[in-house]
Design an enzyme around this catalytic site. Structure first.
Site, PDB file in Angstrom:
ATOM      1  N   GLU A 145       0.862  -1.180   0.000  1.00 14.99           N
ATOM      2  CA  GLU A 145       0.000   0.000   0.000  1.00 14.99           C
ATOM      3  C   GLU A 145       0.906   1.240   0.000  1.00 14.99           C
ATOM      4  O   GLU A 145       1.495   1.552  -1.018  1.00 14.99           O
ATOM      5  CB  GLU A 145      -1.006  -0.052   1.156  1.00 14.99           C
TER       6      GLU A 145
HETATM    7  C1  HEC Z   1      -3.380   1.194  -1.612  1.00 16.62           C
HETATM    8  C2  HEC Z   1      -4.782   1.360  -1.241  1.00 16.62           C
HETATM    9  C3  HEC Z   1      -5.116   1.832   0.151  1.00 16.62           C
HETATM   10  C4  HEC Z   1      -4.627   2.935   0.801  1.00 16.62           C
HETATM   11  C5  HEC Z   1      -3.567   3.910   0.335  1.00 16.62           C
HETATM   12  C6  HEC Z   1      -5.350   2.995   2.064  1.00 16.62           C
HETATM   13  N1  HEC Z   1      -6.247   1.970   2.152  1.00 16.62           N
HETATM   14 FE1  HEC Z   1      -7.563   1.673   3.639  1.00 16.62          FE
HETATM   15  N2  HEC Z   1      -7.990  -0.138   2.890  1.00 16.62           N
HETATM   16  C7  HEC Z   1      -7.509  -0.645   1.693  1.00 16.62           C
HETATM   17  C8  HEC Z   1      -7.852  -2.047   1.590  1.00 16.62           C
HETATM   18  C9  HEC Z   1      -7.532  -2.973   0.419  1.00 16.62           C
HETATM   19  C10 HEC Z   1      -8.532  -2.388   2.786  1.00 16.62           C
HETATM   20  C11 HEC Z   1      -9.026  -3.775   3.192  1.00 16.62           C
HETATM   21  C12 HEC Z   1      -7.800  -4.568   3.660  1.00 16.62           C
HETATM   22  C13 HEC Z   1      -8.149  -5.799   4.477  1.00 16.62           C
HETATM   23  O1  HEC Z   1      -9.254  -5.851   5.043  1.00 16.62           O
HETATM   24  O2  HEC Z   1      -7.297  -6.665   4.599  1.00 16.62           O
HETATM   25  C14 HEC Z   1      -8.618  -1.150   3.567  1.00 16.62           C
HETATM   26  C15 HEC Z   1      -9.272  -1.034   4.788  1.00 16.62           C
HETATM   27  C16 HEC Z   1      -9.447   0.161   5.471  1.00 16.62           C
HETATM   28  C17 HEC Z   1     -10.321   0.356   6.612  1.00 16.62           C
HETATM   29  C18 HEC Z   1     -11.191  -0.713   7.258  1.00 16.62           C
HETATM   30  C19 HEC Z   1     -12.637  -0.558   6.857  1.00 16.62           C
HETATM   31  C20 HEC Z   1     -13.471  -1.742   7.266  1.00 16.62           C
HETATM   32  O3  HEC Z   1     -14.675  -1.710   6.998  1.00 16.62           O
HETATM   33  O4  HEC Z   1     -12.949  -2.716   7.832  1.00 16.62           O
HETATM   34  C21 HEC Z   1     -10.200   1.671   6.994  1.00 16.62           C
HETATM   35  C22 HEC Z   1     -10.913   2.362   8.143  1.00 16.62           C
HETATM   36  C23 HEC Z   1      -9.234   2.274   6.112  1.00 16.62           C
HETATM   37  N3  HEC Z   1      -8.808   1.343   5.185  1.00 16.62           N
HETATM   38  C24 HEC Z   1      -8.756   3.575   6.231  1.00 16.62           C
HETATM   39  C25 HEC Z   1      -7.608   4.012   5.569  1.00 16.62           C
HETATM   40  C26 HEC Z   1      -6.829   5.184   5.945  1.00 16.62           C
HETATM   41  C27 HEC Z   1      -7.138   6.104   7.114  1.00 16.62           C
HETATM   42  C28 HEC Z   1      -5.791   5.269   5.069  1.00 16.62           C
HETATM   43  C29 HEC Z   1      -4.659   6.271   5.037  1.00 16.62           C
HETATM   44  C30 HEC Z   1      -3.809   6.282   6.202  1.00 16.62           C
HETATM   45  C31 HEC Z   1      -5.954   4.160   4.124  1.00 16.62           C
HETATM   46  N4  HEC Z   1      -7.033   3.416   4.482  1.00 16.62           N
HETATM   47  C32 HEC Z   1      -5.123   3.962   3.028  1.00 16.62           C
HETATM   48  C33 HEC Z   1      -6.830   0.073   0.737  1.00 16.62           C
HETATM   49  C34 HEC Z   1      -6.125   1.224   1.012  1.00 16.62           C
END
Ligand code: HEC
Ligand code: HEC
Length: 335
Positions: A145
């Site tokens: 990521e």
């Molecule tokens: C490269 C893409 C990417 C970036 C950049 C990213 N995310 Fe995500 N995010 C994801 C993915 C894919 C998941 C699910 C991963 C898993 O469940 O294993 C996720 C899951 C989440 C969740 C959980 C939601 C749930 O319903 O469980 C949250 C909250 C979240 N991200 C917030 C953030 C925040 C705040 C940032 C920045 C600091 C961020 N993400 C940066 C791809 C990204």
């Protein structure tokens, strides 16, 4: 001869009994609502609840969190912000099957929405983060990521006079890892999406849902969807196996789910039940994006989780109901 009257009476009663039983069976509807499968905590008619009010947090802290949410310097090569994968203009989720990290590396799972994520009992599909604050460190460090780390991020932000000032104003000192995740989580806590047609309906405006949506809600409850997708988020408050009655799609079976967190064989294929708010905007569906459309996701759920092959009409009604879960953020309808 004296035994005859009782016999006749008994036969007559038997006949009346059978006839009543027969007519009752005839007048009952053809399709009885199927009992929900081992409902985890079934409270069918109170199962769906309106969103709580958006918390009133200090506006400067929320504004700092919002700025950090859009800050590409949280990633190693300054190419990605949280918003790159959680586009607030598109349901807060990622329309791609899996998100692309720095240098275009594909991730493993479909990105869920950040809208209403503060209501989840744990974060991530497998629940490996207990809170939003714990979650936020994940993407910053995840090599596929943002592929960065706190010392790198802190050096970049501390070289920016604007951030130094903003952190001093909100936290009385320079950026730290704890302050960054606190600001991010505070912003995320304001990402509730109230005033969906369902919320207005639950708050006492019966006509906020049209007749098809009301019928769809009824089917959602009767079929047993609400035994897992329940509460304020219509999900997000329990773990369940993907594949209760039948094997899930083959792509899904490749992900060990919660087992990777607990190490327990019984947790293989178990995932957090996702919340369904704004679900009409967050295609594709499932942790592996194996369902491209909401129709397909609903059909698969009914078959795999409940053992039902839905009629085309049921699918249409349930999808109409799910469309009533689209809410508003900062006064604007989500899209
Ligand atoms: C490269 C893409 C990417 C970036 C950049 C990213 N995310 Fe995500 N995010 C994801 C993915 C894919 C998941 C699910 C991963 C898993 O469940 O294993 C996720 C899951 C989440 C969740 C959980 C939601 C749930 O319903 O469980 C949250 C909250 C979240 N991200 C917030 C953030 C925040 C705040 C940032 C920045 C600091 C961020 N993400 C940066 C791809 C990204
Ligand atoms: C036994 C619990 C259970 C039941 C019953 C259930 N679901 Fe689900 N639902 C889940 C789980 C777990 C997932 C996540 C599956 C995955 O991606 O691994 C899910 C995912 C979904 C998704 C995809 C959400 C997203 O963001 O990707 C939709 C839509 C959905 N369910 C709708 C329904 C409908 C409609 C019904 C009734 C026909 C239903 N579910 C019944 C547990 C359940």
């Amino acid at each position: 001869m004296s035994f005859r009257p009782p016999l006749v009476a008994a036969l007559a009663l038997l006949c009346i009994g059978l006839c009543i039983g027969w007519t009752q069976r005839q007048t009952e509807p053809d399709v009885l609502p199927a009992p929900p499968p081992a409902p985890p905590s079934a409270l069918p008619f109170q199962a769906l609840q309106p969103l709580p009010p958006t918390p009133a947090l200090p506006p400067e802290r929320v504004a700092l969190g919002e700025r950090l949410f859009h800050e590409k310097r949280l990633s190693h090569d300054d190419s990605l912000s949280c918003a790159s994968c959680h586009d607030l203009a598109h349901g807060g989720a990622d329309a791609r099957r899996v998100s692309l990290g720095v240098r275009g590396q594909p991730g493993q799972r479909n990105a869920p929405t950040v809208f209403n994520a503060s209501l989840n009992f744990v974060q991530f599909w497998d629940g490996r983060a207990a809170s939003l604050r714990e979650q936020a460190a994940g993407p910053v460090h995840n090599p596929v990521e943002m592929a960065s780390n706190w010392p790198e991020v802190l050096a970049k932000l501390s070289a920016d006079a604007g951030y130094l000032q903003a952190f001093a104003d909100v936290y009385g000192g320079p950026p730290t890892a704890e302050r960054i995740v606190d600001a991010l989580a505070s912003f995320e806590e304001t990402l509730l999406t109230p005033d969906s047609p369902l919320d207005r309906h639950l708050r006492g405006e019966p006509d906020a849902l049209d007749a098809r949506q009301r019928a769809g809600m009824q089917r959602f409850i009767e079929l047993g969807c609400a035994s897992c997708h329940q509460g304020v988020g219509l999900g997000g408050n329990m773990f369940q196996r993907f594949g209760v009655m039948e094997a899930p799609p083959p792509e899904a079976a490749r992900d060990s789910g919660r087992q990777a967190v607990t190490g327990r064989e019984s947790d293989r294929g178990v995932f957090k039940v996702p919340g369904l708010r704004n679900v009409a905007l967050t295609a594709p569906y499932f942790h592996d994006a194996s369902a491209a459309t909401l129709d397909e996701a609903v059909r698969t759920m009914a078959r795999v989780q409940l053992g039902h092959d839905l009629t085309a009409q049921d699918v249409e009604l349930i999808v109409a109901f799910l469309q009533s879960l689209t809410g508003r953020w900062r006064g604007q309808a989500l899209q």
